[in-house]
Design a protein around this motif. Structure first.
Motif, PDB file in Angstrom:
ATOM      1  N   SER A   1       0.843  -1.245   0.232  1.00  0.00           N
ATOM      2  CA  SER A   1       0.110   0.042   0.143  1.00  0.00           C
ATOM      3  C   SER A   1       0.982   1.284  -0.006  1.00  0.00           C
ATOM      4  CB  SER A   1      -0.927   0.025   1.193  1.00  0.00           C
ATOM      5  OG  SER A   1      -0.217   0.104   2.457  1.00  0.00           O
ATOM      6  N   GLU A   2       2.159   1.157   0.326  1.00  0.00           N
ATOM      7  CA  GLU A   2       2.863   2.196   0.231  1.00  0.00           C
ATOM      8  C   GLU A   2       3.696   2.509  -0.912  1.00  0.00           C
ATOM      9  OE1 GLU A   2       5.573   2.028   3.408  1.00  0.00           O
ATOM     10  OE2 GLU A   2       4.318   2.095   4.877  1.00  0.00           O
ATOM     11  N   HIS A   3       3.455   1.672  -2.129  1.00  0.00           N
ATOM     12  CA  HIS A   3       3.702   1.913  -3.314  1.00  0.00           C
ATOM     13  C   HIS A   3       2.644   1.899  -4.205  1.00  0.00           C
ATOM     14  CE1 HIS A   3       7.158   0.025  -1.307  1.00  0.00           C
ATOM     15  NE2 HIS A   3       7.857   1.013  -2.113  1.00  0.00           N
ATOM     16  N   PRO A   4       1.896   2.827  -4.886  1.00  0.00           N
ATOM     17  CA  PRO A   4       0.959   3.025  -5.529  1.00  0.00           C
ATOM     18  C   PRO A   4       0.934   2.264  -6.899  1.00  0.00           C
ATOM     19  CG  PRO A   4       1.377   5.210  -4.576  1.00  0.00           C
ATOM     20  CD  PRO A   4       2.628   4.131  -4.305  1.00  0.00           C
ATOM     21  N   GLY A   5       1.910   2.379  -7.397  1.00  0.00           N
ATOM     22  CA  GLY A   5       2.152   1.584  -8.626  1.00  0.00           C
ATOM     23  C   GLY A   5       1.801   0.093  -8.653  1.00  0.00           C
TER      24      GLY A   5
END
Length: 410
Positions: free
Chosen positions: A68-72
């Motif tokens: 969830s901390e990496h939107p991609g």
């Protein structure tokens, strides 16, 4: 089932968490052959360990790494599946990017949140987008708030069928046997911190119509306090404040509003925790009420919270298999209608409500979104279990061994 060119029909995100693994196991046991299911999370090795414990037919399920901390990675995840069910919380901390990715991709979404501030922000950010893309964003699909939401839906349907007038007063009394969820405690921490630090969130927490799709259109009807006084219910039980009332009541009121206030524009809805009958019940209810007030106060103060944190279960922890299997829940909602009739709805089932029973509710929600699209209400956007899934979820839960029934009392 809808036709699709996507890789998966359903992905469970957070499958390595305590509740996430329970839901994954439930889906593995109940998904029909041919349903393309994947499991997702941050750690491939942990996902592989979860997969190794699943029934044989599920041991080839694809694994998707996402954070969830990496939107991609979330965008890729949402675009790969028709339905995403997430257990990654606290949702106010980790959940919004997941909702946004699903709304943007037109991917149906379910979660277990009981966090009012998270649902409000998800509505504000994603409802319009999800309606454009056709995504059903369904919050509160576990013990928060399926029994409450479906019980009131059934009361409305029964009163409507009898031409008994709109619902005017409904009280739900919850009784249960189960453990304390570390994830629920962590969500409570986040909500208390938000209300303490942000005046807007404190005001939101006190608004009974905090999740309304159109706050200005809500009636002026006053609502009972979320944590009301010790009292005696319609069935004679002494009741104490119910810790889940603040979230459940707002979900039910949103369901009413999303359906054009079909339940009744003047509906007053409340929830309480059932204790027992007689003088002893009154005493215990009083002790529980005082204890809850002291606990909430202690959780709101950093110094005393640090002490409680050493005693309370941590996120990702839960009760033993035996404790889960011997638990149960029962929610009894009693309604008064505009023409003076009374009805009672009962939602009950086996299993610890926050774990075993929630796995059934969440699993059947995920399967309904993946398999029953042509039978679900033709709606999209930010929804609730009753407004998004309605009778389809009731039927599924009945078939899974839960009880949902309505009786006319007068």
């Amino acid at each position: 089932m809808e036709n699709t060119t996507r890789d998966h029909d359903l992905v469970i995100y957070g499958a390595t968490g305590f509740v996430g693994e329970l839901i994954t196991a439930y889906v593995a046991e109940h998904a029909p052959a041919g349903l393309r299911v994947g499991i997702a999370g941050r750690s491939r090795s942990k996902l592989e360990a979860v997969r190794s414990r699943l029934p044989e037919a599920a041991r080839e399920w694809p694994i998707i790494e996402a954070d969830s901390e990496h939107p991609g990675s979330l965008a890729d995840l949402a675009e790969s599946t028709r339905v995403l069910f997430t257990t990654v919380g606290p949702y106010v901390k980790y959940g919004l990017p997941v909702v946004e990715a699903c709304a943007r991709a037109g991917t149906h979404y379910g979660d277990l949140t009981g966090e009012v501030s998270f649902v409000r922000e998800a509505i504000d950010r994603c409802d319009a987008l999800a309606r454009e893309t056709g995504a059903r964003i369904v919050h509160a699909c576990g013990y928060d708030s399926v029994p409450s939401d479906l019980a009131v839906l059934l009361l409305h349907q029964a009163a409507e069928a009898d031409d008994a007038g709109p619902l005017t007063e409904v009280q739900l009394v919850a009784t249960a046997k189960g453990g304390v969820s570390g994830g629920t405690i962590d969500s409570m921490r986040g909500q208390l911190d938000g209300a303490r630090l942000d005046p807007a969130l404190k005001s939101l927490a006190g608004d009974p119509y905090a999740l309304s799709p159109d706050r200005a259109e809500e009636p002026a009807t006053s609502q009972p306090a979320d944590y009301g006084p010790v009292s005696r219910s319609a069935n004679g039980l002494w009741t104490a404040p119910f810790v889940m009332a603040a979230g459940n009541t707002r979900i039910v009121r949103r369901s009413n509003a999303l359906q054009g206030w079909a339940y009744g524009r003047s509906l007053r809805y409340s929830e309480a925790m059932g204790i027992s009958r007689g003088p002893a019940g009154a005493v215990v209810a009083g002790v529980v009420a005082v204890g809850l007030k002291l606990f909430m106060g202690a959780m709101a103060v950093p110094a005393t919270r640090r002490v409680l944190d050493r005693l309370l279960p941590a996120p990702g922890k839960g009760p033993s298999v035996h404790a889960q299997s011997t638990g149960w829940f029962r929610s009894t909602a009693t309604a008064q209608t505009g023409r003076g009739h009374r009805y009672q709805a009962t939602a009950k089932g086996p299993g610890d409500p926050g774990y075993a029973a929630t796995a059934v509710m969440a699993g059947e929600t995920a399967l309904a979104l993946a398999l029953d699209g042509d039978r679900l209400p033709a709606v999209s956007g930010s929804l609730t279990p009753a407004s998004a899934l309605g009778d389809v979820l009731v039927e599924r839960l009945r078939a899974a061994g839960h009880t949902y029934e309505v009786t006319r009392l007068s």
